[in-house]
Design an enzyme around this catalytic site. Structure first.
Site, PDB file in Angstrom:
ATOM      1  N   CYS A  63       0.835  -1.209   0.000  1.00  0.00           N
ATOM      2  CA  CYS A  63       0.000   0.000   0.000  1.00  0.00           C
ATOM      3  C   CYS A  63       0.870   1.260   0.000  1.00  0.00           C
ATOM      4  O   CYS A  63       1.804   1.374   0.789  1.00  0.00           O
ATOM      5  CB  CYS A  63      -0.918  -0.004   1.227  1.00  0.00           C
ATOM      6  N   CYS A  67       0.648   4.793   6.834  1.00  0.00           N
ATOM      7  CA  CYS A  67       0.058   4.678   8.175  1.00  0.00           C
ATOM      8  C   CYS A  67       1.043   3.970   9.113  1.00  0.00           C
ATOM      9  O   CYS A  67       1.448   2.828   8.836  1.00  0.00           O
ATOM     10  CB  CYS A  67      -1.253   3.900   8.093  1.00  0.00           C
ATOM     11  N   CYS A 107     -16.455  -8.653   6.195  1.00  0.00           N
ATOM     12  CA  CYS A 107     -15.794  -7.377   5.962  1.00  0.00           C
ATOM     13  C   CYS A 107     -14.556  -7.609   5.108  1.00  0.00           C
ATOM     14  O   CYS A 107     -13.686  -8.401   5.489  1.00  0.00           O
ATOM     15  CB  CYS A 107     -15.429  -6.780   7.325  1.00  0.00           C
ATOM     16  N   CYS A 198     -19.036   3.061   8.562  1.00  0.00           N
ATOM     17  CA  CYS A 198     -18.292   2.391   9.634  1.00  0.00           C
ATOM     18  C   CYS A 198     -17.005   3.178   9.806  1.00  0.00           C
ATOM     19  O   CYS A 198     -16.176   3.235   8.894  1.00  0.00           O
ATOM     20  CB  CYS A 198     -17.990   0.944   9.225  1.00  0.00           C
ATOM     21  N   ARG A 276     -17.636  -1.788  17.861  1.00  0.00           N
ATOM     22  CA  ARG A 276     -16.967  -3.055  17.533  1.00  0.00           C
ATOM     23  C   ARG A 276     -15.619  -3.172  18.231  1.00  0.00           C
ATOM     24  O   ARG A 276     -14.724  -2.357  18.016  1.00  0.00           O
ATOM     25  CB  ARG A 276     -16.790  -3.168  16.018  1.00  0.00           C
TER      26      ARG A 276
HETATM   27  C1  DTB Z   1     -11.076  -1.977  11.677  1.00  0.00           C
HETATM   28  O1  DTB Z   1     -11.270  -0.904  12.283  1.00  0.00           O
HETATM   29  N1  DTB Z   1     -10.338  -2.965  12.130  1.00  0.00           N
HETATM   30  C2  DTB Z   1     -10.253  -4.034  11.169  1.00  0.00           C
HETATM   31  C3  DTB Z   1     -11.265  -3.576  10.080  1.00  0.00           C
HETATM   32  N2  DTB Z   1     -11.613  -2.262  10.510  1.00  0.00           N
HETATM   33  C4  DTB Z   1     -10.898  -3.595   8.673  1.00  0.00           C
HETATM   34  C5  DTB Z   1      -8.859  -4.237  10.674  1.00  0.00           C
HETATM   35  C6  DTB Z   1      -7.903  -4.583  11.794  1.00  0.00           C
HETATM   36  C7  DTB Z   1      -6.542  -4.819  11.209  1.00  0.00           C
HETATM   37  C8  DTB Z   1      -5.562  -5.273  12.246  1.00  0.00           C
HETATM   38  C9  DTB Z   1      -4.200  -5.410  11.759  1.00  0.00           C
HETATM   39  C10 DTB Z   1      -3.933  -6.453  10.726  1.00  0.00           C
HETATM   40  O2  DTB Z   1      -4.579  -7.514  10.676  1.00  0.00           O
HETATM   41  O3  DTB Z   1      -3.014  -6.230   9.904  1.00  0.00           O
HETATM   42 FE1  SF4 Z   2      -2.761   1.206   3.439  1.00  0.00          FE
HETATM   43 FE2  SF4 Z   2      -2.960   2.645   5.669  1.00  0.00          FE
HETATM   44 FE3  SF4 Z   2      -4.987   1.025   4.930  1.00  0.00          FE
HETATM   45 FE4  SF4 Z   2      -2.634   0.033   5.813  1.00  0.00          FE
HETATM   46  S1  SF4 Z   2      -4.128   1.236   6.975  1.00  0.00           S
HETATM   47  S2  SF4 Z   2      -3.793  -0.682   4.066  1.00  0.00           S
HETATM   48  S3  SF4 Z   2      -1.150   1.501   4.970  1.00  0.00           S
HETATM   49  S4  SF4 Z   2      -4.228   2.830   3.863  1.00  0.00           S
END
Ligand code: DTB
Ligand code: SF4
Ligand code: SAM
Length: 346
Positions: A63, A67, A107, A198, A276
């Site tokens: 990506c 972040c 999701c 969301c 959530r």
């Molecule tokens: C959210 O707030 N948490 C979920 C979902 N929305 C997409 C994603 C959590 C990701 C945790 C880190 C990972 O699995 O890389």
């Molecule tokens: Fe890309 Fe940021 Fe989403 Fe990770 S959280 S997939 S770095 S946009």
């Protein structure tokens, strides 16, 4: 303050919260805060039920965004390999497994800054296919154009996930490739297309209490509250800026009680929303999770994996539900409208 902030919550869902009011909720004695959040929860939801959701990474890694928490950023040295968008059939197979395991919501997340128009036909087929299985659908694909949001709405997408992650003032320290305002723009685009919103964030990124106040304030003062508010506890991933920061300064790890406070304040300020309990449960005790459910969390991700990180796992969750006497939520978000006028915390 409790009187001001919570007594009247049920009479009208408020979108005029001040930061001071939200800070005062955080400052309440812990037991009083959780009691109040539990009362709000009971007024609007079946408090013994928790929705089971499944996450699938439909396009992993590579990506372009930076972040600081994410294993999937090209800037992270996390060892997560970049993949192409999954085949529609493979996604539907995975969704069928989730449904058979009892999941009510599916999701799908893609490690994109934004989808390309050429990806949309496959994305639309995924939404339609999962909906036909009778599960609620959620997609998180980054920023959307108005046309893309309209296409997703037309396909029947139930929710679009797009987190604000932290307070407006902290945002630039966590992500530099986009702004907080970009995030709000996409949320508006999603809302205008008629898709449920969301949006939540991450606690435990070394932020201050004031950042947690600002984070909840930003959500609770949107014109319409997000129907769904994920509260993640940072999963510290080696090779990410924040994962490495936490490894070096373990004291920065979020205190469990402060995490529960954040869930409780989200519940009180956004009474009708699904709250959530998302990433980070793997490292949480049963007792902390129980407090989160008491404080109004009513959804979890099941299965061994989130997008790239480990999750608690079905066996552990079945044991947790049995231990707490919780039931999986059947059907979508009950009581929202039914008890909108109920009084709480009297
Ligand atoms: C959210 O707030 N948490 C979920 C979902 N929305 C997409 C994603 C959590 C990701 C945790 C880190 C990972 O699995 O890389
Ligand atoms: Fe890309 Fe940021 Fe989403 Fe990770 S959280 S997939 S770095 S946009
Ligand atoms: N690329 C899309 C986006 O950012 O909107 C979707 C995928 S992204 C992984 C979805 C959310 O997962 C992020 O907004 C963030 O809140 C959460 N998340 C990502 N990595 C995390 C981590 N290590 N710990 C906790 N939450 C995390």
């Amino acid at each position: 303050m409790l009187a001001d902030a919570a007594h009247d919550t049920a009479a009208a869902v408020r979108t005029d919260w001040s930061r001071d009011e939200i800070a005062a909720l955080f400052d309440l004695p812990f037991t009083e805060l959780v009691f109040c959040a539990a009362a709000v929860h009971r007024a609007h939801h079946r408090a013994g039920e928790v929705q089971l959701c499944t996450l699938l990474s439909i396009k992993t890694g590579g990506c372009p965004e930076d972040c600081g928490y994410c294993s999937q950023s090209v800037k992270a040295d996390s060892g997560v390999a970049a993949t192409r968008l999954m085949d529609v059939q493979a996604v539907l197979q995975s969704a069928a497994q989730a449904r058979d395991a009892g999941s009510k919501r599916f999701c799908m997340g893609a490690a994109w800054r934004n989808p390309k128009d050429r990806d949309m036909p496959a994305i639309i087929a995924m939404v339609q296919g999962v909906r036909e299985m009778g599960m609620e659908t959620c997609m998180t694909l980054g920023m959307l154009t108005t046309a893309q949001a309209a296409q997703l709405a037309e396909a029947g997408l139930d929710y679009y996930n797009h987190n604000i992650d932290t307070s407006p003032e902290r945002y630039g320290e966590i992500i530099t490739t986009r702004s907080f305002a970009d995030r709000l723009d996409t949320l508006e685009t999603v809302r205008a297309a008629g898709i449920n919103v969301c949006s939540g964030g991450i606690v435990g990124m070394g932020e201050t209490r004031s950042d947690r106040v600002g984070f909840i304030h930003a959500l609770a003062t949107l014109d319409h509250h997000p129907e769904s508010v994920p509260v993640n506890a940072l999963v510290p991933i080696k090779g990410t800026v924040l994962g490495d920061m936490l490894a070096e300064t373990p004291l920065a790890k979020i205190d469990d009680i402060e995490f529960v406070r954040t869930v409780a304040v989200a519940r009180i300020t956004m009474p009708l929303s699904m709250v959530r309990l998302s990433a980070g449960r793997e490292a949480m005790s049963d007792a902390t999770q129980a407090l989160c459910f008491l404080a109004g969390a009513n959804s979890i991700f099941t299965g061994d994996k989130l997008l790239t990180a480990a999750n608690a796992g079905d066996d552990k969750d079945a044991a947790l539900f049995a231990r707490l006497g919780l039931k999986p939520m059947d059907g979508e978000e009950p009581l929202r409208a039914a008890k909108a006028g109920a009084r709480i915390c009297e």
